[in-house]
Motif scaffolding. Structure first.
Motif, short mmCIF file in Angstrom:
data_model
loop_
_atom_site.label_atom_id
_atom_site.label_comp_id
_atom_site.label_asym_id
_atom_site.label_seq_id
_atom_site.Cartn_x
_atom_site.Cartn_y
_atom_site.Cartn_z
N GLY A 11 36.09 -8.97 49.84
CA GLY A 11 35.89 -7.60 50.30
C GLY A 11 35.49 -6.69 49.17
N ARG A 12 34.91 -5.57 49.53
CA ARG A 12 34.43 -4.61 48.53
C ARG A 12 35.52 -3.58 48.30
NH1 ARG A 12 31.45 0.28 49.08
NH2 ARG A 12 30.47 0.77 47.11
N ALA A 13 35.96 -3.46 47.08
CA ALA A 13 37.00 -2.49 46.75
C ALA A 13 36.36 -1.28 46.08
CB ALA A 13 38.02 -3.11 45.82
N ALA A 14 36.75 -0.11 46.51
CA ALA A 14 36.25 1.11 45.90
C ALA A 14 36.98 1.34 44.59
CB ALA A 14 36.46 2.29 46.84
N ALA A 15 36.36 2.13 43.75
CA ALA A 15 37.00 2.45 42.46
C ALA A 15 38.24 3.30 42.73
CB ALA A 15 36.02 3.21 41.58
N ALA A 16 39.31 2.96 42.07
CA ALA A 16 40.55 3.71 42.23
C ALA A 16 40.44 5.01 41.44
CB ALA A 16 41.73 2.89 41.74
N PRO A 17 40.73 6.15 42.07
CA PRO A 17 40.56 7.43 41.38
C PRO A 17 41.54 7.64 40.23
CG PRO A 17 41.53 7.76 43.55
CD PRO A 17 41.18 6.31 43.44
N ASP A 18 42.66 6.92 40.22
CA ASP A 18 43.64 7.12 39.16
C ASP A 18 43.40 6.21 37.96
OD1 ASP A 18 44.23 5.00 40.79
OD2 ASP A 18 46.38 5.13 40.49
N LEU A 19 42.39 5.35 38.02
CA LEU A 19 42.04 4.49 36.89
C LEU A 19 40.74 4.98 36.26
CD1 LEU A 19 42.64 0.90 38.32
CD2 LEU A 19 44.05 2.12 36.67
N ARG A 20 40.65 4.79 34.96
CA ARG A 20 39.38 5.08 34.29
C ARG A 20 38.32 4.12 34.79
NH1 ARG A 20 40.33 5.05 28.00
NH2 ARG A 20 38.12 4.67 28.21
N ALA A 21 37.07 4.48 34.58
CA ALA A 21 35.97 3.60 34.97
C ALA A 21 36.15 2.27 34.24
CB ALA A 21 34.64 4.24 34.62
N GLY A 22 36.08 1.19 34.98
CA GLY A 22 36.29 -0.14 34.40
C GLY A 22 37.75 -0.57 34.43
N GLY A 23 38.63 0.31 34.84
CA GLY A 23 40.06 -0.01 34.85
C GLY A 23 40.40 -1.12 35.82
N ARG A 24 39.79 -1.09 37.00
CA ARG A 24 40.08 -2.12 37.99
C ARG A 24 39.62 -3.49 37.48
NH1 ARG A 24 38.32 -5.15 41.98
NH2 ARG A 24 39.63 -5.43 43.79
N THR A 25 38.44 -3.54 36.86
CA THR A 25 37.94 -4.79 36.30
C THR A 25 38.88 -5.28 35.20
OG1 THR A 25 35.68 -4.11 36.80
CG2 THR A 25 35.96 -5.90 35.23
N GLY A 26 39.35 -4.38 34.37
CA GLY A 26 40.29 -4.75 33.32
C GLY A 26 41.58 -5.30 33.88
N VAL A 27 42.07 -4.68 34.95
CA VAL A 27 43.30 -5.16 35.58
C VAL A 27 43.09 -6.56 36.16
CG1 VAL A 27 44.87 -4.78 37.52
CG2 VAL A 27 44.25 -2.88 36.03
N VAL A 28 41.94 -6.79 36.79
CA VAL A 28 41.65 -8.11 37.35
C VAL A 28 41.60 -9.16 36.23
CG1 VAL A 28 39.90 -9.50 38.53
CG2 VAL A 28 40.49 -7.26 39.41
N LEU A 29 40.99 -8.81 35.11
CA LEU A 29 40.94 -9.75 33.98
C LEU A 29 42.33 -10.03 33.41
CD1 LEU A 29 37.73 -8.52 32.15
CD2 LEU A 29 38.03 -10.70 33.35
N ILE A 30 43.17 -9.01 33.36
CA ILE A 30 44.53 -9.20 32.86
C ILE A 30 45.35 -10.09 33.80
CG2 ILE A 30 46.72 -8.01 32.44
CD1 ILE A 30 45.01 -5.68 31.29
N VAL A 31 45.22 -9.84 35.11
CA VAL A 31 45.96 -10.65 36.08
C VAL A 31 45.45 -12.09 36.04
CG1 VAL A 31 46.41 -11.00 38.54
CG2 VAL A 31 46.58 -8.72 37.54
#
Length: 143
Positions: A11-31
């Protein structure tokens, strides 16, 4: 690949407004890193219990290959359709170039090969993070 399937939900996830740009990608890499670390530790314990030679190197190589596969899957998921085709072709060409080198490599595992794999994983992760940052900025600019 199994860790990437767990981490990279469909599924397509929208950018979370409380994370900086690239934050979601960083979180996925960390997980992804956390999941692969657990898998690597379990593999290491199993290899040591079985009395395998080069248990640490084998487990680290398995985690490295999993990290590379997961990062490439994430990068493919972040790219637009035409760039996904370019990425797929680049992977096929890289595999074709690397195959003779892998066949010529000595049978014993090597820390040098693992170091090269780690550098490759870092490059792909940095590229995925950059693409994720650009994608998030684009999504936030539309909103």
């Amino acid at each position: 690949a199994a860790a990437a399937a767990v981490v990279l939900r469909p599924g397509r996830a929208a950018a979370a407004p409380d994370l900086r740009a690239g934050g979601r990608t960083g979180v996925v890499l960390i997980v992804l890193d956390i999941v692969l670390t657990a898998i690597g530790l379990a593999l290491l314990v199993g290899l040591v219990a079985a009395g395998a030679a080069h248990a640490a190197l084998t487990a680290a190589t398995a985690v490295g290959v999993g990290s590379l596969a997961g990062a490439l899957l994430l990068l493919g998921r972040l790219l637009r359709a035409r760039w996904r085709i370019v990425l797929a072709l680049a992977i096929v060409v890289a595999a074709g170039v690397a195959a003779p080198a892998v066949r010529a490599w000595p049978a014993d595992p090597s820390w040098w090969a693992l170091a090269a794999l780690a550098v490759g994983v870092d490059v792909v992760c940095l590229l995925a993070l950059r693409v994720g940052t650009v994608r998030d900025r684009r999504l936030l600019a539309r909103d």
